[in-house]
Design a protein around this motif. Structure first.
Motif, PDB file in Angstrom:
ATOM      1  N   ILE A 263       8.109   2.577 -11.828  1.00  0.00           N
ATOM      2  CA  ILE A 263       6.701   2.414 -12.191  1.00  0.00           C
ATOM      3  C   ILE A 263       5.848   3.421 -11.425  1.00  0.00           C
ATOM      4  N   ILE A 264       6.106   3.543 -10.132  1.00  0.00           N
ATOM      5  CA  ILE A 264       5.360   4.500  -9.301  1.00  0.00           C
ATOM      6  C   ILE A 264       5.553   5.914  -9.843  1.00  0.00           C
ATOM      7  N   GLN A 265       6.787   6.283 -10.134  1.00  0.00           N
ATOM      8  CA  GLN A 265       7.084   7.628 -10.637  1.00  0.00           C
ATOM      9  C   GLN A 265       6.490   7.847 -12.028  1.00  0.00           C
ATOM     10  N   HIS A 266       6.541   6.848 -12.877  1.00  0.00           N
ATOM     11  CA  HIS A 266       5.960   6.948 -14.221  1.00  0.00           C
ATOM     12  C   HIS A 266       4.453   7.230 -14.140  1.00  0.00           C
ATOM     13  N   ASN A 267       3.819   6.715 -13.096  1.00  0.00           N
ATOM     14  CA  ASN A 267       2.396   6.950 -12.877  1.00  0.00           C
ATOM     15  C   ASN A 267       2.136   8.232 -12.078  1.00  0.00           C
ATOM     16  N   GLU A 268       3.191   9.038 -11.906  1.00  0.00           N
ATOM     17  CA  GLU A 268       3.140  10.367 -11.287  1.00  0.00           C
ATOM     18  C   GLU A 268       2.820  10.356  -9.789  1.00  0.00           C
ATOM     19  N   HIS A 269       3.231   9.275  -9.114  1.00  0.00           N
ATOM     20  CA  HIS A 269       3.117   9.205  -7.663  1.00  0.00           C
ATOM     21  C   HIS A 269       4.534   9.323  -7.103  1.00  0.00           C
ATOM     22  N   LYS A 270       4.655   9.422  -5.781  1.00  0.00           N
ATOM     23  CA  LYS A 270       5.975   9.588  -5.165  1.00  0.00           C
ATOM     24  C   LYS A 270       6.268   8.414  -4.236  1.00  0.00           C
ATOM     25  N   MET A 271       7.368   7.708  -4.511  1.00  0.00           N
ATOM     26  CA  MET A 271       7.782   6.615  -3.641  1.00  0.00           C
ATOM     27  C   MET A 271       8.412   7.229  -2.391  1.00  0.00           C
ATOM     28  N   LEU A 272       7.871   6.891  -1.239  1.00  0.00           N
ATOM     29  CA  LEU A 272       8.418   7.366   0.026  1.00  0.00           C
ATOM     30  C   LEU A 272       9.360   6.336   0.646  1.00  0.00           C
ATOM     31  N   GLN A 273       9.001   5.047   0.496  1.00  0.00           N
ATOM     32  CA  GLN A 273       9.861   3.973   0.997  1.00  0.00           C
ATOM     33  C   GLN A 273       9.432   2.667   0.367  1.00  0.00           C
ATOM     34  N   ILE A 274      10.410   1.828   0.081  1.00  0.00           N
ATOM     35  CA  ILE A 274      10.152   0.479  -0.430  1.00  0.00           C
ATOM     36  C   ILE A 274      11.135  -0.464   0.239  1.00  0.00           C
ATOM     37  N   ASN A 275      10.628  -1.621   0.634  1.00  0.00           N
ATOM     38  CA  ASN A 275      11.480  -2.654   1.217  1.00  0.00           C
ATOM     39  C   ASN A 275      10.628  -3.906   1.333  1.00  0.00           C
ATOM     40  N   GLY A 276      11.255  -4.974   1.676  1.00  0.00           N
ATOM     41  CA  GLY A 276      10.502  -6.206   1.837  1.00  0.00           C
ATOM     42  C   GLY A 276      11.375  -7.324   2.329  1.00  0.00           C
ATOM     43  N   MET A 277      10.845  -8.493   2.123  1.00  0.00           N
ATOM     44  CA  MET A 277      11.507  -9.724   2.503  1.00  0.00           C
ATOM     45  C   MET A 277      11.489 -10.621   1.262  1.00  0.00           C
ATOM     46  N   PRO A 278      12.126 -11.776   1.310  1.00  0.00           N
ATOM     47  CA  PRO A 278      12.131 -12.636   0.124  1.00  0.00           C
ATOM     48  C   PRO A 278      10.740 -13.056  -0.364  1.00  0.00           C
ATOM     49  N   ASP A 279       9.716 -12.956   0.512  1.00  0.00           N
ATOM     50  CA  ASP A 279       8.375 -13.405   0.131  1.00  0.00           C
ATOM     51  C   ASP A 279       7.318 -12.303   0.037  1.00  0.00           C
ATOM     52  N   HIS A 280       7.662 -11.053   0.352  1.00  0.00           N
ATOM     53  CA  HIS A 280       6.672  -9.981   0.256  1.00  0.00           C
ATOM     54  C   HIS A 280       7.330  -8.606   0.150  1.00  0.00           C
ATOM     55  N   ILE A 281       6.503  -7.621  -0.230  1.00  0.00           N
ATOM     56  CA  ILE A 281       6.972  -6.249  -0.474  1.00  0.00           C
ATOM     57  C   ILE A 281       6.087  -5.257   0.278  1.00  0.00           C
ATOM     58  N   HIS A 282       6.714  -4.175   0.750  1.00  0.00           N
ATOM     59  CA  HIS A 282       5.996  -3.023   1.290  1.00  0.00           C
ATOM     60  C   HIS A 282       6.347  -1.815   0.418  1.00  0.00           C
ATOM     61  N   LEU A 283       5.342  -1.129  -0.075  1.00  0.00           N
ATOM     62  CA  LEU A 283       5.526   0.138  -0.786  1.00  0.00           C
ATOM     63  C   LEU A 283       4.815   1.213   0.021  1.00  0.00           C
ATOM     64  N   PHE A 284       5.447   2.341   0.208  1.00  0.00           N
ATOM     65  CA  PHE A 284       4.810   3.474   0.884  1.00  0.00           C
ATOM     66  C   PHE A 284       4.938   4.655  -0.059  1.00  0.00           C
ATOM     67  N   ILE A 285       3.804   5.182  -0.491  1.00  0.00           N
ATOM     68  CA  ILE A 285       3.829   6.209  -1.527  1.00  0.00           C
ATOM     69  C   ILE A 285       2.972   7.414  -1.153  1.00  0.00           C
ATOM     70  N   GLY A 286       3.312   8.528  -1.785  1.00  0.00           N
ATOM     71  CA  GLY A 286       2.441   9.686  -1.828  1.00  0.00           C
ATOM     72  C   GLY A 286       1.673   9.555  -3.128  1.00  0.00           C
ATOM     73  N   MET A 287       0.373   9.374  -3.037  1.00  0.00           N
ATOM     74  CA  MET A 287      -0.425   9.055  -4.226  1.00  0.00           C
ATOM     75  C   MET A 287      -1.224  10.261  -4.701  1.00  0.00           C
ATOM     76  N   ARG A 288      -1.190  10.472  -5.998  1.00  0.00           N
ATOM     77  CA  ARG A 288      -2.015  11.506  -6.622  1.00  0.00           C
ATOM     78  C   ARG A 288      -3.377  10.895  -6.957  1.00  0.00           C
ATOM     79  N   PRO A 289      -4.432  11.694  -6.968  1.00  0.00           N
ATOM     80  CA  PRO A 289      -5.773  11.156  -7.202  1.00  0.00           C
ATOM     81  C   PRO A 289      -6.120  10.967  -8.680  1.00  0.00           C
ATOM     82  N   THR A 290      -5.105  10.843  -9.522  1.00  0.00           N
ATOM     83  CA  THR A 290      -5.332  10.715 -10.959  1.00  0.00           C
ATOM     84  C   THR A 290      -5.500   9.270 -11.407  1.00  0.00           C
TER      85      THR A 290
END
Length: 153
Positions: free
Chosen positions: A38-65
């Motif tokens: 989803i992140i890539q489809h929206n033309e951003h770059k996923m740098l790291q993703i991880n989480g726990m059973p109850d939450h998520i962390h996304l770290f991205i390089g975001m384009r201003p589009t």
């Protein structure tokens, strides 16, 4: 976007509704891959993703589009639909309203990636709520206690 140059690194944190521990190890990696798509489809770059059973962390390089709220709404809507369509949970899955968004300079990228990679170890020492409140305070973000992620039920 000709002549537009940016360097925007954002960490997003959001929780399963009522912080139920519904993200199970047998499908969490596929969830991370789906969210990365989803992140890539929206033309951003996923740098790291991880989480726990109850939450998520996304770290991205975001384009201003795209706006932050539009991106996160897309990620949460599409991923919850995907989880429900695949019947990964016995009850209806949804994300809790809201999210945290935190910006970082390029020099902090390796540390944030390492921090997100080590979520399991980190949460042996600190609860999700304590972690989230610490982020809000570190970034000097004003908040109202009644709108902080709901406690586990």
């Amino acid at each position: 976007m000709a002549n537009t140059y940016t360097q925007i690194h954002l960490q997003f944190v959001f929780a399963v509704k009522y912080r139920k521990a519904l993200i199970l190890p047998d499908w969490e990696e596929r969830l991370y891959q789906y969210m990365t798509g989803i992140i890539q489809h929206n033309e951003h770059k996923m740098l790291q993703i991880n989480g726990m059973p109850d939450h998520i962390h996304l770290f991205i390089g975001m384009r201003p589009t795209q706006s932050i709220s539009s991106l996160i709404q897309n990620v949460k809507t599409e991923s919850s639909k995907w989880i429900n369509d695949n019947k990964f949970t016995t009850s209806h899955f949804s994300w809790q309203e809201g999210y945290g968004a935190f910006s970082y300079s390029k020099s902090h990228v390796p540390d944030v990636i390492r921090y997100i990679q080590n979520q399991e170890i980190h949460h042996q020492k600190e609860s999700f709520l304590d972690e989230y409140l610490k982020l809000l305070k570190a970034f000097e973000i004003e908040y109202d206690e009644k709108y902080i992620f709901k406690e586990l039920e």
